[in-house]
Scaffold this motif. Structure first.
Motif, PDB file in Angstrom:
ATOM      1  N   CYS A 153      44.467  37.210  32.428  1.00  0.00           N
ATOM      2  CA  CYS A 153      44.832  35.796  32.578  1.00  0.00           C
ATOM      3  C   CYS A 153      44.108  34.928  31.543  1.00  0.00           C
ATOM      4  O   CYS A 153      43.970  33.706  31.735  1.00  0.00           O
ATOM      5  CB  CYS A 153      44.503  35.309  33.988  1.00  0.00           C
ATOM      6  N   ASN A 154      43.628  35.566  30.474  1.00  0.00           N
ATOM      7  CA  ASN A 154      42.918  34.847  29.405  1.00  0.00           C
ATOM      8  C   ASN A 154      41.728  34.056  29.929  1.00  0.00           C
ATOM      9  O   ASN A 154      41.480  32.930  29.522  1.00  0.00           O
ATOM     10  CB  ASN A 154      43.861  33.941  28.622  1.00  0.00           C
ATOM     11  N   ARG A 155      41.009  34.642  30.878  1.00  0.00           N
ATOM     12  CA  ARG A 155      39.790  34.071  31.479  1.00  0.00           C
ATOM     13  C   ARG A 155      40.049  32.691  32.113  1.00  0.00           C
ATOM     14  O   ARG A 155      39.199  31.825  32.081  1.00  0.00           O
ATOM     15  CB  ARG A 155      38.662  34.031  30.446  1.00  0.00           C
ATOM     16  N   ASN A 156      41.238  32.533  32.693  1.00  0.00           N
ATOM     17  CA  ASN A 156      41.601  31.318  33.406  1.00  0.00           C
ATOM     18  C   ASN A 156      41.334  31.563  34.889  1.00  0.00           C
ATOM     19  O   ASN A 156      42.027  32.357  35.536  1.00  0.00           O
ATOM     20  CB  ASN A 156      43.078  30.994  33.149  1.00  0.00           C
ATOM     21  N   VAL A 157      40.329  30.878  35.440  1.00  0.00           N
ATOM     22  CA  VAL A 157      39.906  31.110  36.822  1.00  0.00           C
ATOM     23  C   VAL A 157      41.008  30.762  37.819  1.00  0.00           C
ATOM     24  O   VAL A 157      41.272  31.526  38.746  1.00  0.00           O
ATOM     25  CB  VAL A 157      38.606  30.330  37.143  1.00  0.00           C
ATOM     26  N   THR A 170      35.660  31.074  45.553  1.00  0.00           N
ATOM     27  CA  THR A 170      35.195  32.434  45.870  1.00  0.00           C
ATOM     28  C   THR A 170      35.204  33.271  44.596  1.00  0.00           C
ATOM     29  O   THR A 170      34.257  33.994  44.300  1.00  0.00           O
ATOM     30  CB  THR A 170      36.104  33.086  46.935  1.00  0.00           C
ATOM     31  N   LEU A 171      36.281  33.155  43.832  1.00  0.00           N
ATOM     32  CA  LEU A 171      36.381  33.889  42.575  1.00  0.00           C
ATOM     33  C   LEU A 171      35.279  33.455  41.609  1.00  0.00           C
ATOM     34  O   LEU A 171      34.651  34.301  40.963  1.00  0.00           O
ATOM     35  CB  LEU A 171      37.758  33.679  41.944  1.00  0.00           C
ATOM     36  N   GLN A 172      35.020  32.172  41.515  1.00  0.00           N
ATOM     37  CA  GLN A 172      33.962  31.688  40.621  1.00  0.00           C
ATOM     38  C   GLN A 172      32.603  32.280  41.006  1.00  0.00           C
ATOM     39  O   GLN A 172      31.820  32.652  40.137  1.00  0.00           O
ATOM     40  CB  GLN A 172      33.896  30.160  40.641  1.00  0.00           C
ATOM     41  N   ARG A 173      32.328  32.376  42.300  1.00  0.00           N
ATOM     42  CA  ARG A 173      31.058  32.971  42.740  1.00  0.00           C
ATOM     43  C   ARG A 173      30.980  34.442  42.347  1.00  0.00           C
ATOM     44  O   ARG A 173      29.949  34.928  41.904  1.00  0.00           O
ATOM     45  CB  ARG A 173      30.890  32.809  44.246  1.00  0.00           C
ATOM     46  N   ILE A 174      32.087  35.162  42.508  1.00  0.00           N
ATOM     47  CA  ILE A 174      32.128  36.581  42.149  1.00  0.00           C
ATOM     48  C   ILE A 174      31.896  36.740  40.640  1.00  0.00           C
ATOM     49  O   ILE A 174      31.127  37.602  40.213  1.00  0.00           O
ATOM     50  CB  ILE A 174      33.453  37.227  42.578  1.00  0.00           C
ATOM     51  N   LEU A 175      32.557  35.909  39.840  1.00  0.00           N
ATOM     52  CA  LEU A 175      32.436  36.013  38.379  1.00  0.00           C
ATOM     53  C   LEU A 175      31.038  35.653  37.892  1.00  0.00           C
ATOM     54  O   LEU A 175      30.601  36.145  36.846  1.00  0.00           O
ATOM     55  CB  LEU A 175      33.470  35.117  37.704  1.00  0.00           C
ATOM     56  N   ALA A 176      30.332  34.809  38.630  1.00  0.00           N
ATOM     57  CA  ALA A 176      28.985  34.397  38.221  1.00  0.00           C
ATOM     58  C   ALA A 176      27.929  35.460  38.486  1.00  0.00           C
ATOM     59  O   ALA A 176      26.857  35.432  37.904  1.00  0.00           O
ATOM     60  CB  ALA A 176      28.607  33.099  38.939  1.00  0.00           C
TER      61      ALA A 176
END
Length: 181
Positions: A153-157, A170-176
């Motif tokens: 997704c071209n690093r589009n959260v 939730t996704l942002q927390r996982i990616l961090a």
């Protein structure tokens, strides 16, 4: 399969925002016969490539001003036969695949020592890696899948969260977080 041609010119570009690591690796590679150029950002790395594309490069994936894959891509466009290795503390399959597609010959997890970097730069890129003694955990497989979709997704959260049917925060927390073992 034939062995890849190793360039005889030993110019090496090191791109990493960790100054002590960058300095240590530069010294170690100079003792192995490389003429070393150092950069601490994507912009600086791309500028070095545009001035005079080196025959070898070692690039950190995550830099303060962006993605090290931009340096790999610029190098591959300027000098397709150049041998580049990606270093990262945030290793995952998706970025490894992307790095190889952009022209990298190997992908090493930090902390990588000078011998491993040297071996990756001048070694045979055609040989197969040995199977791991300890396969990935279920948590790691899940994390790898999320990273792969994120890269697709071209690093589009927001788009990644939508495709994974997951809340964006939730996704942002996982990616961090760092990758699970």
């Amino acid at each position: 399969m034939t062995n890849a041609v190793i360039p005889t010119e030993k110019t090496l570009l090191l791109v990493d925002d960790d100054k002590p690591f960058l300095t240590r690796l530069a010294r170690a590679m100079e003792t192995r016969g490389f003429e070393v150029l150092m950069a601490e950002s994507v912009a600086e790395g791309v500028a070095h490539v545009k001035r005079s594309a080196p025959s070898f490069a070692v690039v950190d994936l995550r830099l303060a001003d962006g993605n090290g894959l931009d340096v790999i891509e610029a190098l591959h466009q300027a000098r397709p036969e150049a041998r580049a290795v990606v270093l990262t503390g945030y290793g995952n399959i998706a970025t490894a695949v992307t790095a190889v597609k952009l022209g990298a010959i190997d992908y090493l997890a930090k902390p990588a020592d000078a011998d491993a970097v040297y071996g990756a730069l001048v070694g045979d890129s055609e040989t197969r890696a040995a199977l791991p003694d300890n396969p990935m955990s279920a948590d790691r497989v899940r994390w790898e899948h999320i990273q792969r979709v994120y890269e697709l997704c071209n690093r589009n959260v927001s788009e990644t969260a939508r495709r994974l049917n997951m809340h964006r925060r939730t996704l942002q927390r996982i990616l961090a977080k760092r990758a699970p073992k």
